[in-house]
Design an enzyme around this catalytic site. Structure first.
Site, PDB file in Angstrom:
ATOM      1  N   ASP A   8     -35.014 -20.869 -24.600  1.00  0.00           N
ATOM      2  CA  ASP A   8     -35.201 -19.456 -25.320  1.00  0.00           C
ATOM      3  C   ASP A   8     -36.343 -18.607 -24.241  1.00  0.00           C
ATOM      4  O   ASP A   8     -37.355 -19.400 -24.738  1.00  0.00           O
ATOM      5  CB  ASP A   8     -34.498 -18.980 -26.396  1.00  0.00           C
ATOM      6  CG  ASP A   8     -33.148 -19.433 -26.391  1.00  0.00           C
ATOM      7  OD1 ASP A   8     -32.519 -19.753 -25.116  1.00  0.00           O
ATOM      8  OD2 ASP A   8     -33.115 -19.216 -27.710  1.00  0.00           O
ATOM      9  N   ASP A 129     -19.938 -13.799 -27.275  1.00  0.00           N
ATOM     10  CA  ASP A 129     -20.384 -13.960 -28.750  1.00  0.00           C
ATOM     11  C   ASP A 129     -19.413 -13.335 -29.736  1.00  0.00           C
ATOM     12  O   ASP A 129     -19.213 -12.264 -29.029  1.00  0.00           O
ATOM     13  CB  ASP A 129     -22.085 -13.989 -28.965  1.00  0.00           C
ATOM     14  CG  ASP A 129     -22.839 -14.345 -27.362  1.00  0.00           C
ATOM     15  OD1 ASP A 129     -22.644 -15.076 -26.842  1.00  0.00           O
ATOM     16  OD2 ASP A 129     -23.784 -13.229 -26.754  1.00  0.00           O
TER      17      ASP A 129
END
Length: 236
Positions: A8, A129
């Site tokens: 990330d 998600d």
């Protein structure tokens, strides 16, 4: 079964957010290229990257870093990138940077035909998600009102689905095995698990899900719960 070790990116650094909160982040490295290469040197054939700046602001400040990682991995491993991929132009820029597959989340849920357009020139993974099976969008701040299990039928040209249980992300408490198994049964498109892996036993549980394509692992690697090599041995 594929392992997708995760990087990330936030302000050029390798970080992990806790359940997606930008004000609850931990820095794990200053050199994303070195981190990516360390994964590949242990045997990873994929690296999963998320541009957190682009996800939040749509500004591609990390794109030069993504390009550097793609060049470093060329002919060694494939790079998958998500975060802020909202338009055809965003996807084109990542394709030009050497990315093998882009991940589209909120934009895909809002406009499924966008995936069809992007899939003409680069592979697209649709990121779904969810909280309790309902897809969340816009950095997990909004509910789409749509069930993940229904959305699996909305993207016939997707090359993969990445399914993240938000409640488990970054918590190391284990993946949603039953939900993932149901997803795999509901589509012929490859399904990749994301969120919750914190131990090799969790990987063994995922490996037992017949047809599951792979798993994204981030925090467990950075917190030294196991290595990429350890994970690959279990998944084999």
């Amino acid at each position: 079964m594929n392992l997708y070790p995760a990087i990330d990116l936030l302000d050029g650094k390798v970080v992990r957010l806790r359940q997606g909160e930008y004000n609850d982040s931990t820095v794990y490295g200053e050199d994303p290229v070195a981190v990516a290469l360390s994964f590949v040197e242990q045997g990873a054939s994929w690296v999963h990257m998320v541009d957190l700046n682009a996800a939040k602001s749509a500004l591609p400040v990390n794109r030069p870093i993504i390009s550097n990682v793609a060049r470093a991995l060329e002919n060694r491993a494939s790079l998958q990138v998500g975060g802020g991929v909202r338009t055809v132009g965003d996807a084109e820029a990542l394709a030009d940077a050497g990315v093998a597959r882009v991940v589209m989340g909120s934009a895909a849920v809002a406009e499924p035909t966008l995936v069809d357009e992007v899939a003409r020139f680069i592979n697209v993974a649709v990121g779904l998600d969810h909280r309790e099976g309902i897809a969340a969008t816009h950095g997990w701040t909004q509910s789409s009102g749509e069930r993940v299990i229904d959305l699996l039928q909305a993207f016939p040209l997707a090359s993969a689905f990445i399914i993240t249980d938000i409640s488990r992300d970054g918590m190391l408490t284990g993946p949603d095995i039953d939900g993932l198994a149901e997803a795999v049964r509901s589509t012929k498109i490859p399904v990749v698990a994301s969120g919750g892996v914190g131990a090799l036993n969790h990987l063994k549980e995922l490996a037992a899900v017949v047809g599951l394509d792979g798993v994204i692992v981030g925090k467990a690697i950075y917190e030294n719960k196991f290595t990429v090599n350890d994970a690959l041995q279990v998944l084999r």
